[in-house]
Write a protein that holds these residues in place. Structure first.
Motif, PDB file in Angstrom:
ATOM      1  N   MET A 200       0.851  -1.197   0.000  1.00  0.00           N
ATOM      2  CA  MET A 200       0.000   0.000   0.000  1.00  0.00           C
ATOM      3  C   MET A 200       0.887   1.247   0.000  1.00  0.00           C
ATOM      4  SD  MET A 200      -3.395   0.303   0.419  1.00  0.00           S
ATOM      5  CE  MET A 200      -3.735  -1.143   1.419  1.00  0.00           C
TER       6      MET A 200
ATOM      7  N   PHE B 180       0.850   5.192   0.329  1.00  0.00           N
ATOM      8  CA  PHE B 180       0.060   6.373   0.637  1.00  0.00           C
ATOM      9  C   PHE B 180       0.829   7.618   0.252  1.00  0.00           C
ATOM     10  CE2 PHE B 180      -1.560   3.227   3.724  1.00  0.00           C
ATOM     11  CZ  PHE B 180      -2.864   3.178   3.274  1.00  0.00           C
TER      12      PHE B 180
ATOM     13  N   PRO C 268      -3.763  12.688   6.884  1.00  0.00           N
ATOM     14  CA  PRO C 268      -4.881  12.878   7.808  1.00  0.00           C
ATOM     15  C   PRO C 268      -5.733  11.612   7.920  1.00  0.00           C
ATOM     16  CG  PRO C 268      -5.292  14.051   5.749  1.00  0.00           C
ATOM     17  CD  PRO C 268      -3.907  13.486   5.657  1.00  0.00           C
TER      18      PRO C 268
ATOM     19  N   SER D 132     -10.111   2.352   6.012  1.00  0.00           N
ATOM     20  CA  SER D 132     -10.213   2.532   4.557  1.00  0.00           C
ATOM     21  C   SER D 132      -9.315   3.683   4.124  1.00  0.00           C
ATOM     22  CB  SER D 132     -11.645   2.869   4.138  1.00  0.00           C
ATOM     23  OG  SER D 132     -12.597   2.238   4.947  1.00  0.00           O
ATOM     24  N   TYR D 133      -9.120   3.808   2.823  1.00  0.00           N
ATOM     25  CA  TYR D 133      -8.357   4.947   2.293  1.00  0.00           C
ATOM     26  C   TYR D 133      -9.060   5.461   1.054  1.00  0.00           C
ATOM     27  CZ  TYR D 133      -6.320   1.494  -0.915  1.00  0.00           C
ATOM     28  OH  TYR D 133      -6.146   0.511  -1.850  1.00  0.00           O
ATOM     29  N   ASP D 134      -8.778   6.701   0.704  1.00  0.00           N
ATOM     30  CA  ASP D 134      -9.562   7.348  -0.356  1.00  0.00           C
ATOM     31  C   ASP D 134      -8.931   7.207  -1.739  1.00  0.00           C
ATOM     32  OD1 ASP D 134      -7.502   9.146  -0.197  1.00  0.00           O
ATOM     33  OD2 ASP D 134      -8.787  10.910  -0.262  1.00  0.00           O
ATOM     34  N   CYS D 135      -9.661   7.663  -2.732  1.00  0.00           N
ATOM     35  CA  CYS D 135      -9.277   7.548  -4.145  1.00  0.00           C
ATOM     36  C   CYS D 135      -7.889   8.132  -4.431  1.00  0.00           C
ATOM     37  CB  CYS D 135     -10.324   8.232  -5.024  1.00  0.00           C
ATOM     38  SG  CYS D 135     -10.680   9.941  -4.510  1.00  0.00           S
ATOM     39  N   ASP D 136      -7.539   9.220  -3.750  1.00  0.00           N
ATOM     40  CA  ASP D 136      -6.242   9.879  -3.974  1.00  0.00           C
ATOM     41  C   ASP D 136      -5.128   9.285  -3.118  1.00  0.00           C
ATOM     42  OD1 ASP D 136      -7.396  11.670  -5.748  1.00  0.00           O
ATOM     43  OD2 ASP D 136      -7.916  13.078  -4.157  1.00  0.00           O
ATOM     44  N   GLU D 137      -5.473   8.326  -2.261  1.00  0.00           N
ATOM     45  CA  GLU D 137      -4.512   7.698  -1.345  1.00  0.00           C
ATOM     46  C   GLU D 137      -3.823   8.697  -0.426  1.00  0.00           C
ATOM     47  OE1 GLU D 137      -2.641   5.871  -4.623  1.00  0.00           O
ATOM     48  OE2 GLU D 137      -4.537   4.855  -4.927  1.00  0.00           O
ATOM     49  N   ASP D 138      -4.556   9.776  -0.101  1.00  0.00           N
ATOM     50  CA  ASP D 138      -3.960  10.769   0.801  1.00  0.00           C
ATOM     51  C   ASP D 138      -4.831  11.068   2.023  1.00  0.00           C
ATOM     52  OD1 ASP D 138      -5.918  12.289  -0.395  1.00  0.00           O
ATOM     53  OD2 ASP D 138      -4.568  13.790  -1.222  1.00  0.00           O
ATOM     54  N   THR D 139      -5.796  10.206   2.287  1.00  0.00           N
ATOM     55  CA  THR D 139      -6.610  10.319   3.512  1.00  0.00           C
ATOM     56  C   THR D 139      -7.021   8.921   3.957  1.00  0.00           C
ATOM     57  OG1 THR D 139      -7.562  12.386   2.652  1.00  0.00           O
ATOM     58  CG2 THR D 139      -8.609  11.432   4.589  1.00  0.00           C
ATOM     59  N   ILE D 140      -7.043   8.734   5.278  1.00  0.00           N
ATOM     60  CA  ILE D 140      -7.451   7.450   5.859  1.00  0.00           C
ATOM     61  C   ILE D 140      -8.739   7.654   6.642  1.00  0.00           C
ATOM     62  CG2 ILE D 140      -6.798   5.837   7.725  1.00  0.00           C
ATOM     63  CD1 ILE D 140      -3.965   5.880   6.536  1.00  0.00           C
ATOM     64  N   LEU D 141      -9.580   6.632   6.656  1.00  0.00           N
ATOM     65  CA  LEU D 141     -10.808   6.663   7.456  1.00  0.00           C
ATOM     66  C   LEU D 141     -10.793   5.479   8.409  1.00  0.00           C
ATOM     67  CD1 LEU D 141     -13.728   7.682   8.084  1.00  0.00           C
ATOM     68  CD2 LEU D 141     -14.518   6.248   6.189  1.00  0.00           C
TER      69      LEU D 141
ATOM     70  N   CYS E  32     -15.413   8.439  -1.496  1.00  0.00           N
ATOM     71  CA  CYS E  32     -14.022   8.266  -1.919  1.00  0.00           C
ATOM     72  C   CYS E  32     -13.334   7.136  -1.156  1.00  0.00           C
ATOM     73  CB  CYS E  32     -13.240   9.556  -1.691  1.00  0.00           C
ATOM     74  SG  CYS E  32     -13.781  10.915  -2.744  1.00  0.00           S
ATOM     75  N   PHE E  33     -13.905   6.741  -0.006  1.00  0.00           N
ATOM     76  CA  PHE E  33     -13.285   5.715   0.837  1.00  0.00           C
ATOM     77  C   PHE E  33     -13.841   4.327   0.495  1.00  0.00           C
ATOM     78  CE2 PHE E  33     -13.003   9.751   2.975  1.00  0.00           C
ATOM     79  CZ  PHE E  33     -11.690   9.797   3.387  1.00  0.00           C
TER      80      PHE E  33
ATOM     81  N   ARG F 217     -12.046   1.694  -0.616  1.00  0.00           N
ATOM     82  CA  ARG F 217     -11.072   0.603  -0.504  1.00  0.00           C
ATOM     83  C   ARG F 217     -10.628   0.423   0.942  1.00  0.00           C
ATOM     84  NH1 ARG F 217      -7.024   2.729  -5.030  1.00  0.00           N
ATOM     85  NH2 ARG F 217      -7.581   4.634  -3.923  1.00  0.00           N
ATOM     86  N   ASP F 218     -10.578  -0.820   1.382  1.00  0.00           N
ATOM     87  CA  ASP F 218     -10.241  -1.111   2.774  1.00  0.00           C
ATOM     88  C   ASP F 218      -8.763  -1.461   2.945  1.00  0.00           C
ATOM     89  OD1 ASP F 218     -12.834  -0.663   3.367  1.00  0.00           O
ATOM     90  OD2 ASP F 218     -13.394  -2.774   3.614  1.00  0.00           O
TER      91      ASP F 218
END
Lengths: 126, 126
Positions: A1, A3, A12, A70-79, B96-97, B99-100
């Motif tokens: 992965m 990021f 963030p 999870s992570y977002d489409c731009d791979e610059d934010t995590i949830l 946008c989130f 993907r896990d």
């Protein structure tokens, strides 16, 4: 992965209650915080002020058990979707987002108008 | 309202579906984006790649009507609760989130162990 970290090597992370969906806080992770969060299934962040890793709730007892990451489409934010024990916010509030921003007309503008009228009255009296 | 902007004059804004609580995206606002969002009750952000303000959905039609706007304890993050029309993500996904990140043991580690065993077998065969 892979990021995309910002210039400080951080990304963030939005933290959300996995049951209610309430957004609890936003904090920053570095590579090590991501790894430790994955391994321990509790949330780890990098404190920008203290410049050190911290395991959320380690001192307060207000821990976060990570249910989903999870992570977002731009791979610059995590949830993080977590089970929050007690309050997420250091103020004692459950969520850090406990204050609202008024939408619509700017209150300052209205106050300016009142001030202008008041000043006009004063001016005419003199 | 005094917000703490980062070195680029930006503040992260978490966008959440006001009905379901689903976190849709994270984007960045500057002072002007905050003002325009408050005034128009639609979301405005500052694009770091294009270096310009954008009104979410202006071209795609996937607009966000802002129902609630909050800020956090540190005054360095904004939360928008919105009514999302269509998809929030440019990929067509609603959020946008989508993907896990796998929790628990690191898959790379497991793969390394398998590779080591495989290498041992090869070595002994020779």
């Amino acid at each position: 992965m892979e990021f995309k970290f910002n210039n400080d090597g951080l990304i963030p992370a939005v933290v959300q209650d996995y049951r209610t969906g309430e957004v609890l806080m936003l904090a920053y992770m570095n590579e090590e915080a991501i790894q430790k969060t994955k391994e321990t299934k509790t949330s780890w962040f990098y404190s920008r002020s203290r410049q050190e890793l911290w395991n959320k709730g380690a001192t307060s007892g207000h821990t976060q058990t990570v249910k989903k990451m999870s992570y977002d489409c731009d791979e610059d934010t995590i949830l993080l979707q977590v089970e929050q024990k007690g309050a997420a916010c250091h103020t004692g509030e459950r969520s850090c987002f406990y204050r609202d921003i008024e939408l619509g007309e700017e209150p300052t503008f209205k106050r300016d108008v009142v001030n202008q009228i008041y000043q006009s009255i004063i001016d005419r009296q003199e």
